[in-house]
Design a protein around this motif. Structure first.
Motif, PDB file in Angstrom:
ATOM      1  N   SER A 211       1.238  -1.228  -0.300  1.00 41.57           N
ATOM      2  CA  SER A 211      -0.028  -0.121   0.334  1.00 41.57           C
ATOM      3  C   SER A 211       0.691   1.169   0.061  1.00 41.57           C
ATOM      4  O   SER A 211       2.045   1.060   0.887  1.00 41.57           O
ATOM      5  CB  SER A 211      -0.643   0.212   1.090  1.00 41.57           C
ATOM      6  OG  SER A 211      -1.825  -1.224   1.075  1.00 41.57           O
ATOM      7  N   VAL A 212       0.164   2.542  -0.583  1.00 48.56           N
ATOM      8  CA  VAL A 212       1.142   3.208  -0.624  1.00 48.56           C
ATOM      9  C   VAL A 212       0.406   4.501  -0.029  1.00 48.56           C
ATOM     10  O   VAL A 212      -0.905   4.666  -0.379  1.00 48.56           O
ATOM     11  CB  VAL A 212       1.390   3.886  -2.458  1.00 48.56           C
ATOM     12  CG1 VAL A 212       2.211   5.141  -2.084  1.00 48.56           C
ATOM     13  CG2 VAL A 212       2.148   2.825  -3.225  1.00 48.56           C
ATOM     14  N   VAL A 213       1.641   5.134   0.669  1.00 47.03           N
ATOM     15  CA  VAL A 213       0.763   6.581   1.834  1.00 47.03           C
ATOM     16  C   VAL A 213       1.511   7.419   0.673  1.00 47.03           C
ATOM     17  O   VAL A 213       2.751   7.707   1.285  1.00 47.03           O
ATOM     18  CB  VAL A 213       1.201   6.275   2.928  1.00 47.03           C
ATOM     19  CG1 VAL A 213       0.124   7.320   3.802  1.00 47.03           C
ATOM     20  CG2 VAL A 213       0.286   4.997   3.748  1.00 47.03           C
ATOM     21  N   GLN A 214       0.887   8.122   1.015  1.00 43.55           N
ATOM     22  CA  GLN A 214       0.942   9.750  -0.155  1.00 43.55           C
ATOM     23  C   GLN A 214       1.547  10.838   1.173  1.00 43.55           C
ATOM     24  O   GLN A 214       0.414  10.594   2.151  1.00 43.55           O
ATOM     25  CB  GLN A 214      -0.142  10.525  -1.027  1.00 43.55           C
ATOM     26  CG  GLN A 214      -0.671   9.882  -1.868  1.00 43.55           C
ATOM     27  CD  GLN A 214       0.865   9.244  -3.341  1.00 43.55           C
ATOM     28  OE1 GLN A 214       1.553  10.168  -3.188  1.00 43.55           O
ATOM     29  NE2 GLN A 214       1.509   8.510  -3.331  1.00 43.55           N
ATOM     30  N   LEU A 215       2.582  10.962   0.561  1.00 42.05           N
ATOM     31  CA  LEU A 215       2.871  11.987   1.979  1.00 42.05           C
ATOM     32  C   LEU A 215       2.877  13.961   1.563  1.00 42.05           C
ATOM     33  O   LEU A 215       2.453  14.032   0.631  1.00 42.05           O
ATOM     34  CB  LEU A 215       4.297  12.127   2.526  1.00 42.05           C
ATOM     35  CG  LEU A 215       4.881  10.470   2.850  1.00 42.05           C
ATOM     36  CD1 LEU A 215       6.568  10.905   2.860  1.00 42.05           C
ATOM     37  CD2 LEU A 215       4.073  10.335   4.560  1.00 42.05           C
ATOM     38  N   PRO A 216       2.493  14.882   2.656  1.00 46.34           N
ATOM     39  CA  PRO A 216       2.528  16.239   2.123  1.00 46.34           C
ATOM     40  C   PRO A 216       3.893  16.980   1.413  1.00 46.34           C
ATOM     41  O   PRO A 216       3.974  17.761   0.893  1.00 46.34           O
ATOM     42  CB  PRO A 216       2.067  16.962   3.641  1.00 46.34           C
ATOM     43  CG  PRO A 216       2.869  15.763   4.134  1.00 46.34           C
ATOM     44  CD  PRO A 216       2.460  14.552   3.722  1.00 46.34           C
ATOM     45  N   SER A 217       4.730  16.056   2.103  1.00 43.94           N
ATOM     46  CA  SER A 217       6.427  16.860   1.488  1.00 43.94           C
ATOM     47  C   SER A 217       7.122  15.286   2.127  1.00 43.94           C
ATOM     48  O   SER A 217       6.262  14.757   2.776  1.00 43.94           O
ATOM     49  CB  SER A 217       6.502  17.943   2.145  1.00 43.94           C
ATOM     50  OG  SER A 217       6.801  17.812   3.774  1.00 43.94           O
ATOM     51  N   ASP A 218       8.963  16.019   1.530  1.00 42.71           N
ATOM     52  CA  ASP A 218       9.468  15.186   1.641  1.00 42.71           C
ATOM     53  C   ASP A 218       9.980  14.950   2.967  1.00 42.71           C
ATOM     54  O   ASP A 218      10.568  13.929   3.999  1.00 42.71           O
ATOM     55  CB  ASP A 218      10.877  14.735   0.818  1.00 42.71           C
ATOM     56  CG  ASP A 218      10.957  14.581  -0.740  1.00 42.71           C
ATOM     57  OD1 ASP A 218       9.561  13.283  -0.345  1.00 42.71           O
ATOM     58  OD2 ASP A 218      10.454  14.804  -1.692  1.00 42.71           O
ATOM     59  N   GLU A 219       9.981  16.239   3.730  1.00 45.85           N
ATOM     60  CA  GLU A 219      10.457  16.652   4.851  1.00 45.85           C
ATOM     61  C   GLU A 219       9.333  15.685   6.251  1.00 45.85           C
ATOM     62  O   GLU A 219      10.579  15.079   7.100  1.00 45.85           O
ATOM     63  CB  GLU A 219      10.240  17.433   5.503  1.00 45.85           C
ATOM     64  CG  GLU A 219      11.089  18.542   4.801  1.00 45.85           C
ATOM     65  CD  GLU A 219      10.011  20.311   4.494  1.00 45.85           C
ATOM     66  OE1 GLU A 219       9.698  20.429   6.262  1.00 45.85           O
ATOM     67  OE2 GLU A 219      11.572  21.101   4.337  1.00 45.85           O
ATOM     68  N   LYS A 271      -3.542   9.181   9.748  1.00 41.89           N
ATOM     69  CA  LYS A 271      -3.649  10.043  10.792  1.00 41.89           C
ATOM     70  C   LYS A 271      -2.270  10.372  11.650  1.00 41.89           C
ATOM     71  O   LYS A 271      -3.070  11.035  11.709  1.00 41.89           O
ATOM     72  CB  LYS A 271      -5.115   8.750  12.194  1.00 41.89           C
ATOM     73  CG  LYS A 271      -6.016   8.477  11.653  1.00 41.89           C
ATOM     74  CD  LYS A 271      -6.878   7.751  12.332  1.00 41.89           C
ATOM     75  CE  LYS A 271      -7.959   7.308  12.261  1.00 41.89           C
ATOM     76  NZ  LYS A 271      -8.798   7.624  12.564  1.00 41.89           N
ATOM     77  N   LEU A 272      -1.435   9.732  11.887  1.00 43.93           N
ATOM     78  CA  LEU A 272      -0.271  10.778  12.314  1.00 43.93           C
ATOM     79  C   LEU A 272      -0.297  11.808  10.927  1.00 43.93           C
ATOM     80  O   LEU A 272       0.647  12.769  12.174  1.00 43.93           O
ATOM     81  CB  LEU A 272       0.671   8.920  12.283  1.00 43.93           C
ATOM     82  CG  LEU A 272       0.754   8.701  13.581  1.00 43.93           C
ATOM     83  CD1 LEU A 272       1.324   7.114  13.189  1.00 43.93           C
ATOM     84  CD2 LEU A 272       0.662   9.455  15.480  1.00 43.93           C
ATOM     85  N   ILE A 273      -0.417  11.343   9.853  1.00 37.12           N
ATOM     86  CA  ILE A 273       0.407  12.626   9.468  1.00 37.12           C
ATOM     87  C   ILE A 273      -0.694  13.814   9.211  1.00 37.12           C
ATOM     88  O   ILE A 273      -0.246  15.253   9.462  1.00 37.12           O
ATOM     89  CB  ILE A 273       0.677  12.252   7.776  1.00 37.12           C
ATOM     90  CG1 ILE A 273       1.423  10.892   7.601  1.00 37.12           C
ATOM     91  CG2 ILE A 273       0.663  13.157   6.946  1.00 37.12           C
ATOM     92  CD1 ILE A 273       1.782  10.176   6.729  1.00 37.12           C
ATOM     93  N   VAL A 274      -1.429  13.442   9.928  1.00 31.60           N
ATOM     94  CA  VAL A 274      -2.901  14.694   9.347  1.00 31.60           C
ATOM     95  C   VAL A 274      -2.720  15.843  11.294  1.00 31.60           C
ATOM     96  O   VAL A 274      -3.088  16.473  10.929  1.00 31.60           O
ATOM     97  CB  VAL A 274      -4.113  13.998   9.026  1.00 31.60           C
ATOM     98  CG1 VAL A 274      -4.963  15.369   9.506  1.00 31.60           C
ATOM     99  CG2 VAL A 274      -4.734  13.853   8.025  1.00 31.60           C
ATOM    100  N   ASP A 275      -2.459  14.349  12.229  1.00 25.04           N
ATOM    101  CA  ASP A 275      -2.731  15.063  13.101  1.00 25.04           C
ATOM    102  C   ASP A 275      -0.304  16.109  13.654  1.00 25.04           C
ATOM    103  O   ASP A 275      -0.282  16.799  14.175  1.00 25.04           O
ATOM    104  CB  ASP A 275      -2.268  14.077  14.336  1.00 25.04           C
ATOM    105  CG  ASP A 275      -2.491  14.661  15.086  1.00 25.04           C
ATOM    106  OD1 ASP A 275      -2.879  14.740  16.516  1.00 25.04           O
ATOM    107  OD2 ASP A 275      -1.165  14.330  16.815  1.00 25.04           O
TER     108      ASP A 275
END
Length: 519
Positions: A211-219, A271-275
């Motif tokens: 599964s691939v999870v998209q990130l808002p940025s590489d940071e 959820k962690l990325i959003v939080d």
């Protein structure tokens, strides 16, 4: 003076004293006489009453005696009458018994005469049988001398010739019946299957192990890894999923063969990325929330599948297990989508042939229920499914359909046969499943090896991705009738030795060539 007065008084008193006792005695005497008269009269009356009573008793006694005599005489007459009737009946029975005895005696005489005749005939028949046996032995000896065969050799020769003829006749009859049955059954089966497939519309998606999870940025990758890798280690430990963080821009790959764990990890990571707060304690909290969310999603998926198919009254635990099948794949085919497709196809086929559509859909939906926990429980998915259906009180028809859908046991109902057909259609549909190249080539090789092992086969070819095998036979060894038996034997051996999705067509070809030259 006083004396003159007292003297008369005294005289009166004396007179009274003398008169009173005399008067009383006279009264007593009169009373006594009256009582005596009364007593005499009473005694006379009593004697009269007694005399009359004696006379009446004597009269009644005589009457009673007369009645007794009459009753006695009447009873005596009845007894004599009954005695006469019984005597007459006994005489009648006696006559019948005597008549039967005479008849039995006559029959015994007849039987005795017949027995003597039969004994004589038996002796005569034994003599004739002995003579016949002697003649038969002479004929056998004569036949053996003429034919040059012993009786055993002749018997073997005859049996062999009859066996060959019977085989040929059987093959001809089988071919004729099979041809007729195929014409009718093939036409109807194609009609039913095509109709069912046309009516069934199900999405088909090939599942993978990542599964691939998209990130808002590489940071965000660095924050997911954490100081000295503590965040990524916590997430991998809690979920049992491998996180692959490479050069792919703005993406993290989750890898696991367990789709449920992969889904929990995906939801938790999103959820962690959003939080934005990513540390071990927060990771544990998010993983727990994601686990609850996946559990709720599993139950919801099971209920949605049952509602989509139109099956009601399934045990809640079976509903939950159906939902788990969303995260189970077979040859890349989603198990829940496959079950829904099989349920719909089974219902459509049942409607075409007049079977119970509701039960057919239920059997189709539950046929692979064992796959929901076959990674956690020992045994095949068929046996696990049967145990689950028994545990949650499914009917015997559903249990047999689950047990027989791969041919492990004989189907006991039309619905079980329809589940087999629908399962084969869903699994064999092009694009439904993925196979490795090694599995594919091995099946082709096994097909050719099985067909080449039969006597009279020249060569064979597995074609159409293993869906058909063409067998070329030696014309001198296999005739047209023998081709029918050979095709059937090859099919049976393929079914016994080979595992394959769908069905395999066995095509036996016999070619005879005659060559001549014009000069």
């Amino acid at each position: 003076m006083l004396l003159d007065i007292l003297i008369p008084i005294i005289a009166v008193l004396v007179t009274l004293l003398i008169a009173v006792p005399v008067t009383s005695k006279v009264a007593v005497a009169r009373k006594t006489r009256e009582d005596a008269d009364t007593v005499g009269t009473a005694e006379e009356k009593a004697r009269n009453i007694i005399d009359e009573a004696l006379k009446s008793a004597e009269t009644k006694k005589r009457e009673a005696l007369l009645e007794v005599k009459e009753e006695s005489l009447k009873a005596k007459n009845e007894a004599e009458k009954e005695s006469r009737e019984r005597r007459a009946e006994l005489q009648k029975y006696e006559k019948r018994v005597l008549s039967k005895e005479e008849s039995i005696d006559r029959k015994a005489d007849v039987l005795e005469r017949r027995e003597n005749d039969i004994t004589a005939k038996e002796a005569e028949i034994l003599k004739k049988e002995k003579k016949v046996d002697e003649l038969q032995d002479q004929e056998v000896q004569q036949l053996e001398k003429i034919s040059g065969f012993t009786s055993e050799q002749a018997k073997e020769y005859l049996l062999k010739s009859v066996e060959d003829e019977v085989k040929i006749d059987t093959a001809k009859l089988y071919r004729e019946l099979e041809s007729q049955a195929k014409e009718e059954a093939g036409r109807k089966a194609k009609e039913y299957v095509v109709t069912a497939i046309q009516k069934c519309a199900v999405d088909h998606v090939s599942e993978s192990t990542i599964s691939v999870v998209q990130l808002p940025s590489d940071e965000m990758k660095g924050r997911i890894i954490g100081r000295e890798g503590r965040n990524i280690r916590t997430l991998e430990t809690m979920t049992g999923v491998d996180l692959i963080i490479d050069d792919t821009p703005e993406a993290v790959v989750l890898s696991s063969f367990d789709p449920i764990r992969r889904e929990v990890a995906r939801i938790a990571l999103e959820k962690l990325i959003v939080d934005g707060r990513i540390h071990p304690a927060r990771i544990e909290e998010m993983v727990e929330k994601a686990q609850k969310e996946v559990d709720a999603n599993i139950r919801e998926e099971g209920e949605t599948a049952a509602l989509e198919v139109g099956v009601h009254g399934i045990h809640p635990e079976l509903i939950r297990l159906l939902g788990r099948m969303k995260f189970r794949t077979s040859y890349g085919q989603n198990a829940l989508k496959h079950s829904i497709e099989v349920a719909q196809l089974t219902g459509l086929l049942a409607g075409e042939v007049g079977a119970d559509v509701r039960m057919a859909k239920r059997a189709g939906l539950l046929h692979d229920i064992g796959k929901s926990i076959d990674h956690d429980v020992e045994g095949s998915h068929i046996q696990i499914g049967v145990d689950l259906c028994k545990k949650y009180k499914e009917s015997a028809l559903i249990i047999n359909a689950v047990e027989a859908h791969h041919g492990d046991v004989e189907p006991q109902s039309l619905i079980a046969c329809l589940v087999q057909a629908a399962d084969a259609i869903s699994a064999a549909r092009p694009g439904a499943r993925r196979e490795t190249l090694e599995t594919y080539t091995n099946r082709l090789k096994q097909l050719e090896d099985i067909t080449n092992s039969f006597k009279g086969v020249d060569k064979s070819f597995a074609i159409q991705a293993g869906r058909e095998v063409r067998v070329m036979v030696v014309p001198e060894q296999i005739n047209d009738d023998g081709m029918v038996l050979l095709a059937r034997d090859i099919s049976k051996q393929i079914e016994a030795e080979l595992e394959y999705p769908g069905q395999i067509k066995v095509n036996v070809i016999r070619e005879s060539r005659v060559t001549d030259y014009a000069k």
